[in-house]
Write a protein that holds these residues in place. Sequence first.
Motif, short mmCIF file in Angstrom:
data_model
loop_
_atom_site.label_atom_id
_atom_site.label_comp_id
_atom_site.label_asym_id
_atom_site.label_seq_id
_atom_site.Cartn_x
_atom_site.Cartn_y
_atom_site.Cartn_z
N LEU A 131 -17.61 -17.66 31.08
CA LEU A 131 -16.33 -17.65 30.38
C LEU A 131 -16.04 -16.33 29.69
N THR A 172 -15.06 -26.57 27.18
CA THR A 172 -15.98 -25.80 26.35
C THR A 172 -15.85 -26.22 24.89
N THR A 194 -20.68 -18.02 26.78
CA THR A 194 -21.37 -18.14 28.07
C THR A 194 -20.82 -17.10 29.04
N GLU A 199 -12.13 -30.26 22.42
CA GLU A 199 -11.87 -29.65 23.72
C GLU A 199 -10.53 -28.91 23.64
N ARG A 223 -18.39 -22.06 22.03
CA ARG A 223 -19.36 -21.68 23.06
C ARG A 223 -18.69 -20.91 24.19
N PHE A 224 -17.70 -20.10 23.84
CA PHE A 224 -17.09 -19.23 24.85
C PHE A 224 -17.95 -18.02 25.15
#
Length: 769
Positions: free
Chosen positions: A595, A531, A592, A504, A589-590
């Motif tokens: 974000l 994320t 998305t 994280e 997983r930025f």
Amino acid sequence: MSFAHPALLFGALLFAVPLIIHLLNRQRYKKRQWAAMEFLLAAYRKQRRRLRTENLLLLLLRCLIPVLLALGIARPIFSDAVGPALQGSAHHVLVFDRSYSTGLRPEGAQAPYVRMRDLATELVDRLEGKTGSKITLVLAGARTEIPLADELNLARVKERIASLGPPPDSATDLTQALAQVAERFEDEDRLTMETAVYVFTDLQARALAEEDEDADPNAADPGANLGANPGAPSAEDFGDTARELLARIAEHAKPVLIDVGGSSREVGAARVDNVQIVDLKLSGTMAVARTPVRVVARLRNLSPTSRTVQVRLDLEGTEPTIESAAVEAGGEVDVEFAVVFRERGLRWVRAAIEGDGLAADDERFLVLDVRDQLRLLVVEGSDETDPDLMDAGHLWQVLDPEQGEGPPVLSTFGVKIIDRVELLAGREPLDDYDIVVLANVARLDARTATRLQDAMLGGTSLLVMLGDRVDAASYNLHLGQSGLMPMLLTEPRGYRPGSTRYYESEVLEPQHPILAEGFPEDLYLRAIEITPVYRLWGSQPLDGVEASILARARDPDLSPLLVAFPRPGAGKALYWTSAVSRRPDRWNRFDTAMLSFPLLHEAARWLALPVDDPHNVLAGVPLTASLPARPRDVAVLLPERAGGGKAPVGDTATQALPGGRHSLPAFRRTDHAGVYVVELQLESEGSVEPRRLPFAVNPDPIEGELVYLSHEEARERLGVSAVHRSLPTPGDAALPNARSDFGVPLLYLVLALLLGEAALARFVTRRRA
């Protein structure tokens, strides 16, 4: 009694010369018995008393002459404890507080600067007919000026004082002027007469503050979008407070503090009502042509009652837009205007409210760099052609979803993608773009690093997304050692992409523009922190290089995740140690939508803005900028408050800058607020291109707070015995004593003694013969 040149008193020791000669002459003869001398000795005994008296008188005269000569040259000065300096010769130093608060025009009262001018003229009138009086005039402003020094021509002094118009629109800290006065006395050993220092001020608390103890370091700065003001130093810049400087002055002269403000301030501190525009800025980070943007004017009400204020906003002198706003007593409010700029380039806007007693802060100006698009050159690190598999594919789809074919609101960013081979070949001019993006590019070379450095000196920014293809040694060599990267890469760390194990994050600077604009709520920042980050590059900071870590991974070493590197005088750099991508083996997983859209948009907007905004400055700050070619025929169109007209600027002050750029010659006459337009010709490859560069100059809103010290507070804070509302009267203890210089009479006395000694010696010699 004192002496103008005390070191010369050692000359008085020369009195011993005639005494030694006299004593030596007494030893020149030896006694011999001789019968014939008995008759002469009998005659000598009869005249011995007279001869001794004559010899003693000559000896005293000859000893007294060097003593009086030394005293005359050392110039003894006697002070009269009764007569004031206005009754005799003295040196008067007049210090004028020229901050824009002295231009306050309360109803039915004189503006402080007018009263200051009248009192100074009255002082000069009192000195007329007094021989030897001289005046030094010190103007305290953004830059301290001394237009007259040791001036004996009182008519010229009065003319110069009368020529002082309204004060400039700059804030003033009196410590700068007081420091120059103190240093002048200490460095120049020529205080041959009594000196008085008159400080004319409206007793603004901030101009006489001992130190800014009440300042909140976390408070928002209303002038944060403006350049710094080096022409208005604080007490900290000189190491002495106003109290300490007045104490230093008091060792050589008598300071007289004169309040030129309102009479009600004698008994208690006062705040004068004032409504001001403290800021004018763009809501967001950039302006795009033909796209609606919001301009925000911030109002502050420094009055005890609520006010309804009409704010007018006009674009470069066009028909204004008017909005009304209610401002609570002591409060602030933002007034928004929807604005559309039809053309690209540097454009200016003006916000104004109905004028009150202090006109300087009733209007404010803003220069914006309006662009058609933000131009991005993206260097793709892979050989893929499928956008979903490209390292730069996600960034491309977020920033330029319509491929430049959509309406202006969807075509803010213009993205061009090239591969690593094209970058290394040098066929693409990097300085044609606002941002260069290295999307997981494997290696660089020295030539490319030099081109990147030159482009950044011209204002191009750099976004580096580090992924699995990056060669750490190449980046450390070509970016780290050239000063383009604030760290050295070590090795990737973390887990297998897509696994259940991940890091994280921790947001360290939520107020940074990238995060504050894209994620205004704490909830959204929490979304960043949870994320998953599977892998990222480890790094070590470089010594002496300052950078901002916006976020870091919560791994054992707390590795930086997002590093902002603003470089003053050049473009910015932003390093993402875990590249954002849509590849199946992506490192985080930025990608998305919640974000990536705000992160990438705000990162690109922040990178597109310069570190230093030379086109929006405070009053008193010189105007200058970096230009792509050498300027010539430079002239400045002055605003109305500065007198209007055109002022030529010499081209000789132009300096060559790295990257083939040149500096605009500094223009220093910016004491008044308004829009200054610089007209010039740019020489480029044998052609000449005309340019017009607007600069917005604004007053520092802190000067408009109008908080004043009472006379008791001023005495306690500054350590002075009294605060005057008018000039001290003759015999006032605050005035310097009258002084008499006896140097010249002593020299005349020495001349008389020389003549008397010569005459007496001649007379005695002839009679004895």
